[in-house]
Design an enzyme around this catalytic site. Structure first.
Site, PDB file in Angstrom:
ATOM      1  N   SER A   1     -71.138 -17.714 -53.356  1.00 10.48           N
ATOM      2  CA  SER A   1     -70.793 -19.077 -53.050  1.00 10.48           C
ATOM      3  C   SER A   1     -71.913 -19.899 -52.428  1.00 10.48           C
ATOM      4  O   SER A   1     -71.859 -21.131 -52.449  1.00 10.48           O
ATOM      5  CB  SER A   1     -69.593 -19.086 -52.105  1.00 10.48           C
ATOM      6  OG  SER A   1     -69.952 -18.558 -50.840  1.00 10.48           O
TER       7      SER A   1
ATOM      8  N   SER B   1     -71.907 -13.384 -51.288  1.00 11.89           N
ATOM      9  CA  SER B   1     -72.249 -14.809 -51.422  1.00 11.89           C
ATOM     10  C   SER B   1     -73.631 -15.209 -50.931  1.00 11.89           C
ATOM     11  O   SER B   1     -74.030 -16.361 -51.098  1.00 11.89           O
ATOM     12  CB  SER B   1     -71.211 -15.668 -50.702  1.00 11.89           C
ATOM     13  OG  SER B   1     -70.049 -15.791 -51.484  1.00 11.89           O
TER      14      SER B   1
ATOM     15  N   LYS C   1     -75.977 -24.097 -45.245  1.00  8.11           N
ATOM     16  CA  LYS C   1     -74.748 -24.056 -46.039  1.00  8.11           C
ATOM     17  C   LYS C   1     -73.657 -24.860 -45.332  1.00  8.11           C
ATOM     18  O   LYS C   1     -73.485 -24.760 -44.110  1.00  8.11           O
ATOM     19  CB  LYS C   1     -74.294 -22.607 -46.223  1.00  8.11           C
ATOM     20  CG  LYS C   1     -73.099 -22.445 -47.168  1.00  8.11           C
ATOM     21  CD  LYS C   1     -72.739 -20.968 -47.361  1.00  8.11           C
ATOM     22  CE  LYS C   1     -71.616 -20.797 -48.363  1.00  8.11           C
ATOM     23  NZ  LYS C   1     -71.221 -19.390 -48.557  1.00  8.11           N
TER      24      LYS C   1
END
Lengths: 98, 499
Positions: free
Chosen positions: B152, B176, B77
């Site tokens: 997210s 997330s 990420k």
């Protein structure tokens, strides 16, 4: 229903150092009432005598021995600088002319 | 080979049936074939990945001891700093920034020989539940390219679900990791707060943020969990204790006699029918394996969402003050003798997206004098009540369960103009973050009405992460035997690459 006027949003944006366009100020102002109503639900609960939690782990301040450890070189620290001069971050004017 | 599990890939590598360079190249080829549609990656580090893979192959050829996942590729990420590789947190304000250091998570991945393929898309600064708040456009759900992969960490979940990587790292501040895992039919774990170092994790809400693993199986997730967890002196909130034995727990997968608590408040109204059906079936399966199902009451959870949307924006309004156009990142408006303050304000307007601005302003409001006690102060007290609810519930049950998200993946664009509707999707995941405990989402099947993945959430007390894996592995095995194969094998083939 809560409201937050366009001018109040503009004041908060100023405090947060975000120069918003007129459209953004109006849009945020129109959304804020609904969001504030939703978060204001925290006030429905009787919180008398309840302690506040700022952090989930019961830890105290952590200190380390005061010894020098390897760190970034000046070149590495400056590698992302938008502008630099004489091994320093060059920043826009911070004081007025006089 | 790309359709195998990380554990199978690791096994093939150790038997020298395949090299890490070959395995990495296969994944790079897959990314080239399908990522034009999925858009999971913001940056693919082809050269870096192949160099890392070659180094692992050389170590193995030299007979050196390598760690269990050495040579297996991973998607990272974009919220985690990786030295010399563009790191943006999905924000235009960090476009082109190359960190001069590695986050601790990245150091641990590199030390374990895990090959980092590139940086995955995310909602800007991890603020969002659909990746639509990314400054670089959304990611698309491999199960249905018109839908969101969640957020997210949607780039990471989509990459794993699209077989672009067997493993990924995400971060979970309000759900997330767990919510995108649910929406893409994979496994995701938010470890206990403080179990994985936050050093080099770009901060959104420091008292809630935690990085964690994604994979297609519970065991693979556990293997990655053990790599990234552990005390770090560079993070003052890092827990100085042994890492729970999550791999052993994932291998045992025994729930006989385990007490499983169903949270009354996290089901029913507001939950899609197909989500509720798959959840109930999974519970019945766990009961058939010898677990004891009890119901627990967590009355304060009703206020968790409100408390979260005060605490997280308050912390973010402070954390994001560092993006000031002075030391790194974007700078605009620096002409004609403009003041530092004017440059800062112009830069933050140009560099931050709508949701980030919304949360900074909300946080600034909640922390301002005259409102502090009523908003931020009350939210912190609700947090205490939620911790107390969990303590009572965990006195009655070893793990707690709920659906991970109230709905399956929704259409791109469906909720983007309605922030409150978007926030409601986090209702079942947020309590874990507020209490600092750990949670897992694993696939529970497809909802009847839309054939999209449903996530089953398991929660355990702080530093009891092994319980997630123990219960998760048991349920996974039972579901796979019921389905006759892993759920992910039912995902539709993507253009450019047959599944």
């Amino acid at each position: 229903m809560s409201t937050l006027s366009r001018d109040e949003v503009a004041k908060l944006a100023g405090l947060a150092r975000i120069e918003m366009t007129e459209d953004e100020l109006v849009e945020l102002s129109s959304q804020f009432g609904m969001i504030l109503d939703a978060v204001a639900r925290v006030q429905e609960v009787n919180l008398e005598g309840v302690k506040a939690t700022s952090h989930p782990q019961p830890i105290e301040n952590i200190a380390r021995p005061d010894v020098v450890l390897p760190s970034l070189t000046p070149a590495e620290a400056l590698s992302g600088a938008p502008a630099q001069e004489e091994q320093r971050f060059r920043v826009p004017q911070i004081l007025g002319e006089e | 080979m790309i359709f195998k599990t990380a554990t199978e890939m690791a096994d093939a590598l150790s038997k020298k049936e395949v090299s890490s360079v070959e395995l990495t190249q296969s994944h790079l080829d897959r990314i080239a074939a399908v990522d034009g549609d999925v858009k999971a990656f913001l940056h693919v580090d082809k050269e870096g990945a192949l160099a890392q893979a070659a180094a692992v192959d050389a170590d193995r050829a030299a007979g050196k001891n390598v760690s269990p996942l050495a040579g297996v590729p991973l998607a990272l990420k974009d919220v985690l700093a990786q030295k010399g590789v563009p790191t943006t947190a999905g924000s235009k304000i960090l476009q082109g920034w190359k960190p001069p250091y590695d986050s601790t998570v990245v150091s641990k991945l590199k030390n374990a020989g895990i090959v980092i393929l590139g940086k995955t898309n995310m909602d800007e600064f991890a603020m969002g539940s659909s990746t639509e708040n990314s400054g670089y456009g959304p990611t698309f759900n491999p199960w249905d390219l018109t839908r969101t992969p969640g957020g997210s960490s949607g780039g990471s979940s989509a990459a794993v679900a699209a077989f672009e990587a067997p493993l990924a790292i995400g971060s979970d501040t309000g759900g997330s990791i767990r919510q995108p895992a649910a929406l893409t039919g994979i496994v995701g774990v938010r470890p206990t707060y403080g179990a994985v170092s936050r050093y080099g994790l770009i901060a959104y809400s420091s008292s809630l943020d935690q990085a964690g693993p994604f994979a297609r199986t519970v065991l693979d997730t556990a293997m990655l969990h053990e790599v990234i967890a552990g005390h770090d002196a560079k993070d003052a909130t890092s827990i100085n204790a042994a890492v729970p034995s999550v791999v052993a727990a994932a291998k045992s997968g025994d729930v006989k006699g385990m007490k499983i608590g169903v949270i009354k408040q996290l089901q029913g109204e507001g939950y899609q029918k197909g989500v509720q059906t798959r959840f109930t079936e999974s519970l019945e399966l766990l009961a058939s394996l010898g677990a004891e199902i009890v119901e627990v009451d967590c009355p304060s959870f009703e206020y968790a969402l409100a408390a979260y949307y005060l605490i997280a924006p308050s912390e973010c309004s402070s954390n994001l003050a560092r993006f000031d156009a002075m030391r790194y990142g974007l700078r605009t408006g620096d002409e004609g003798g403009a003041s530092a303050e004017a440059v800062m304000a112009a830069t933050r307007d140009a560099g931050f997206g709508r949701e980030v601005k919304r949360r900074i302003i909300l946080g600034t409001y909640a922390l301002s004098s005259g409102y502090y006690d009523a908003y931020y102060g009350s939210a912190q007290k609700i947090r205490t009540l939620i911790i107390q609810d969990y303590a009572k519930a965990f006195a009655a049950a070893d793990v707690l369960v709920s659906p991970t998200a109230p709905t399956t993946a929704y259409k791109i664009g469906e909720k983007v103009d309605d922030p409150m509707a978007m926030y409601l999707g986090d209702v079942a995941t947020i309590p874990v973050n507020l209490a600092g405990i750990c949670g897992m989402s694993l696939p529970a099947g497809l909802a009847d009405e839309d054939n999209l993945p449903v996530g089953f959430q398991i929660m355990a007390p702080a530093m009891q992460d092994q319980r997630l894996y123990q219960a998760g592995a048991a349920l996974e095995a039972a579901l796979i035997s019921k389905w006759g194969g892993a759920l992910i094998t039912k995902a539709p083939a993507l253009k450019g690459g047959a599944n």
